[in-house]
Design a protein around this motif. Structure first.
Motif, PDB file in Angstrom:
ATOM      1  N   GLY A  21       0.994  -1.014  -0.055  1.00  0.00           N
ATOM      2  CA  GLY A  21      -0.175   0.070  -0.062  1.00  0.00           C
ATOM      3  C   GLY A  21       0.859   1.266   0.190  1.00  0.00           C
ATOM      4  N   SER A 104      -5.694   0.202  -4.149  1.00  0.00           N
ATOM      5  CA  SER A 104      -6.653  -0.188  -3.410  1.00  0.00           C
ATOM      6  C   SER A 104      -6.889  -1.067  -2.174  1.00  0.00           C
ATOM      7  CB  SER A 104      -7.926  -0.997  -4.281  1.00  0.00           C
ATOM      8  OG  SER A 104      -7.834  -0.118  -5.453  1.00  0.00           O
ATOM      9  N   LEU A 107      -5.317   1.188   0.504  1.00  0.00           N
ATOM     10  CA  LEU A 107      -6.317   2.148   0.947  1.00  0.00           C
ATOM     11  C   LEU A 107      -7.275   1.350   1.891  1.00  0.00           C
ATOM     12  CD1 LEU A 107      -7.778   4.861   0.449  1.00  0.00           C
ATOM     13  CD2 LEU A 107      -9.094   3.881  -1.046  1.00  0.00           C
ATOM     14  N   PHE A 110      -5.133   1.110   5.093  1.00  0.00           N
ATOM     15  CA  PHE A 110      -4.762   2.511   5.910  1.00  0.00           C
ATOM     16  C   PHE A 110      -6.184   2.944   6.534  1.00  0.00           C
ATOM     17  CE2 PHE A 110      -1.479   4.528   2.981  1.00  0.00           C
ATOM     18  CZ  PHE A 110      -0.590   3.471   3.140  1.00  0.00           C
ATOM     19  N   VAL A 111      -7.290   2.750   6.078  1.00  0.00           N
ATOM     20  CA  VAL A 111      -8.487   3.119   6.563  1.00  0.00           C
ATOM     21  C   VAL A 111      -8.663   2.177   7.885  1.00  0.00           C
ATOM     22  CG1 VAL A 111     -11.181   3.150   6.549  1.00  0.00           C
ATOM     23  CG2 VAL A 111      -9.822   3.767   4.662  1.00  0.00           C
ATOM     24  N   THR A 133     -10.825   8.101   7.360  1.00  0.00           N
ATOM     25  CA  THR A 133     -11.098   8.835   5.991  1.00  0.00           C
ATOM     26  C   THR A 133      -9.826   9.586   5.836  1.00  0.00           C
ATOM     27  OG1 THR A 133     -13.574   8.676   6.068  1.00  0.00           O
ATOM     28  CG2 THR A 133     -12.281  10.208   4.642  1.00  0.00           C
ATOM     29  N   THR A 135      -6.869   9.071   7.057  1.00  0.00           N
ATOM     30  CA  THR A 135      -5.733   8.271   6.915  1.00  0.00           C
ATOM     31  C   THR A 135      -5.666   7.641   5.643  1.00  0.00           C
ATOM     32  OG1 THR A 135      -5.816   7.587   8.987  1.00  0.00           O
ATOM     33  CG2 THR A 135      -4.481   6.306   7.594  1.00  0.00           C
ATOM     34  N   GLY A 136      -6.780   7.731   4.851  1.00  0.00           N
ATOM     35  CA  GLY A 136      -6.986   7.255   3.686  1.00  0.00           C
ATOM     36  C   GLY A 136      -6.613   8.275   2.223  1.00  0.00           C
ATOM     37  N   TYR A 159     -13.698   7.558  -3.997  1.00  0.00           N
ATOM     38  CA  TYR A 159     -12.601   7.244  -3.282  1.00  0.00           C
ATOM     39  C   TYR A 159     -12.688   7.579  -1.619  1.00  0.00           C
ATOM     40  CZ  TYR A 159      -7.652   6.776  -2.977  1.00  0.00           C
ATOM     41  OH  TYR A 159      -6.401   6.274  -2.369  1.00  0.00           O
ATOM     42  N   CYS A 163     -13.659   5.008   1.787  1.00  0.00           N
ATOM     43  CA  CYS A 163     -13.068   5.240   3.178  1.00  0.00           C
ATOM     44  C   CYS A 163     -14.180   5.236   4.140  1.00  0.00           C
ATOM     45  CB  CYS A 163     -12.179   6.234   3.188  1.00  0.00           C
ATOM     46  SG  CYS A 163     -10.799   6.230   2.164  1.00  0.00           S
ATOM     47  N   VAL A 191     -13.543  -1.615   1.646  1.00  0.00           N
ATOM     48  CA  VAL A 191     -13.074  -0.494   1.174  1.00  0.00           C
ATOM     49  C   VAL A 191     -12.859  -0.823  -0.322  1.00  0.00           C
ATOM     50  CG1 VAL A 191     -11.255   1.127   1.273  1.00  0.00           C
ATOM     51  CG2 VAL A 191     -12.530   0.732   3.203  1.00  0.00           C
ATOM     52  N   ARG A 195     -13.945   0.243  -3.780  1.00  0.00           N
ATOM     53  CA  ARG A 195     -13.267   0.844  -4.904  1.00  0.00           C
ATOM     54  C   ARG A 195     -13.081   0.228  -6.473  1.00  0.00           C
ATOM     55  NH1 ARG A 195     -11.680   4.973  -6.672  1.00  0.00           N
ATOM     56  NH2 ARG A 195      -9.400   4.554  -7.342  1.00  0.00           N
TER      57      ARG A 195
END
Lengths: 212, 212, 212
Positions: A21, A104, A107, A110-111, A133, A135-136, A159, A163, A191, A195
């Motif tokens: 990521g 993706s 993401l 990260f979320v 959100t 963070t993403g 996008y 998130c 997520v 995406r």
């Protein structure tokens, strides 16, 4: 004695996902910087900011130590991303699809990381969603500010919505008492799936129409 | 009794260098703001952000009180810089060379201050280098964002590289056990010399070529 | 028993003013975002950042918890502002005057809240003025960066100056020993009045002339 391999197995899986990521986010920053004729340093900065910007703002807001000060892996990952772009410059377009998948997957992770951090600190559900959100999406926003463009996130296919929904699912499952590992995986996959679907079918939020 | 004059002498030297550096950074922000038809307030903000932006981000990331909240000298320095620009408007171009020297001296000092702050807090060498570099370059990046330009740092002659190398030398000399005052002076001079040489010979990092 | 209604009366008044101010700031962000064809999410982000950006930077610099993490009212206020813009899109221009009044009232309140927060933490007068001003103007600056425009604050009618003077009056009255509630009201009204007069008579700071 059995704990050790199990521990390593868990670490490795999350590590690999996070590395992919971070790598994909850094690549996206470096490619946009190269399109603007930035030098190597500029490309590394934009790549790094894309990868760590969201988590950094989250940690500043939550008043905890920025995560990338605790391990140098994010810096090295960005440097490797730069060398990768320099080396495979002419083949990158063909890898667009691969990067999109990494991005993706990253993401989703990260979320989840952002949501969990806020929840662990005892914040209510709406802060959890905001931090997931942030963070993403914030890394991409700062990236676009640095290259002097309007942030693409504000006009892109679902996008940020992915998130928000992912972090929302995280909250719901957690309050339902679901096991944390399932909460994490389900939210990240959610997520990811949004995406993929949004990009395939070009799903977008409606544009806010200006005044006549 | 001998301590007092010695104390004042040390303070004064570093103070004067820091003042000159802050002054030169503020001047660069104010001049760019004036080229964009900013009003006096806009010019002061851009000047101030140029001078203190890097150290502020560093202090936020390290979770210490932003340095300029501890002394009003940075604010006054910026106000004086504005009055200076207003008064000597027509002569400023001839002073370009002088400002460049102040700026380079200030950059060396900023990098050393940033590196030392991270090291004192016990961070590893790569964080020290990043914080030294952030202290040197982020003010100029925010300045360029405020005037809606792509940050010049990303295409300029070895500016950030000078910071990275200076902070790197700081780490190496410190780990070699060199006396701190020598570490500081050597690192600052190193940044300064690289900037001078890079500007004279127009040394730049290679541009990252975009995809074909 | 008399305390309770009095308490509620105070809370309500300040709450309503803060809500109107936040609402007006959010509306200004959402309208500018809609002019740039942002989607709903982009509009909410820009609206939110306009409303809470200044207070957030202030709280990060002062190392206290960002105020909007303590109550969800600012998020809901922004969401309502979005629905308001979407619903009354065609009538908004006629409401410009109303928004201007809300915005000016909100500005006065924001400056007072920011000034008081810095003063309560024991900072000197010049930090109080800076924090009051940051609270008032930084939201609009980040808004303009996000929509990729030069911050209008740097060329607008006495906007920041109103903040600086209002926060200055706050300091002077406080040091004169005036009762805090009077200090607050007087400073907020002062900001409000300067804005009204400056806008009516198009009072601006002089532009900083560039070099010839």
């Amino acid at each position: 004695m059995e704990q050790v391999p199990d521990f390593w197995q868990n670490i490795k899986l999350v590590d690999i996902i996070e590395f992919l990521g971070t790598f994909a986010f850094a690549i996206s920053g470096i490619r946009l910087a190269s399109a603007k004729q930035f030098d190597w340093f500029g490309a590394i900065v934009v790549g790094l900011v894309t990868a760590i910007g969201g988590g950094t703002l989250r940690d500043l807001l939550l008043d905890v130590t920025p995560f990338w000060l605790l391990s140098s892996v994010y810096i090295w990952c960005t440097v490797i991303a730069l060398l990768f772009v320099v080396t495979f410059r002419k083949s990158l377009v063909r890898l667009n699809n691969t990067f999109f998948w990494f991005d993706s997957i990253g993401l989703g992770l990260f979320v989840v990381v952002g949501s969990e951090k806020a929840m662990t600190l005892g914040y209510p559900w709406w802060v959890v969603i905001i931090m997931g959100t942030i963070t993403g999406v914030v890394g991409g926003i700062i990236r676009d500010i640095l290259i002097n463009e309007i942030p693409i996130i504000f006009t892109q296919e679902l996008y940020a919505v992915a998130c928000i929904l992912g972090a929302g699912l995280f909250c719901i499952l957690h309050y339902l008492g679901v096991d944390m590992i399932i909460v994490q995986v389900a939210s990240a996959v959610f997520v990811f799936v949004i995406r993929i679907i949004a990009t395939r079918y070009q799903l977008k939020l409606p544009v806010l129409k200006g005044e006549d």
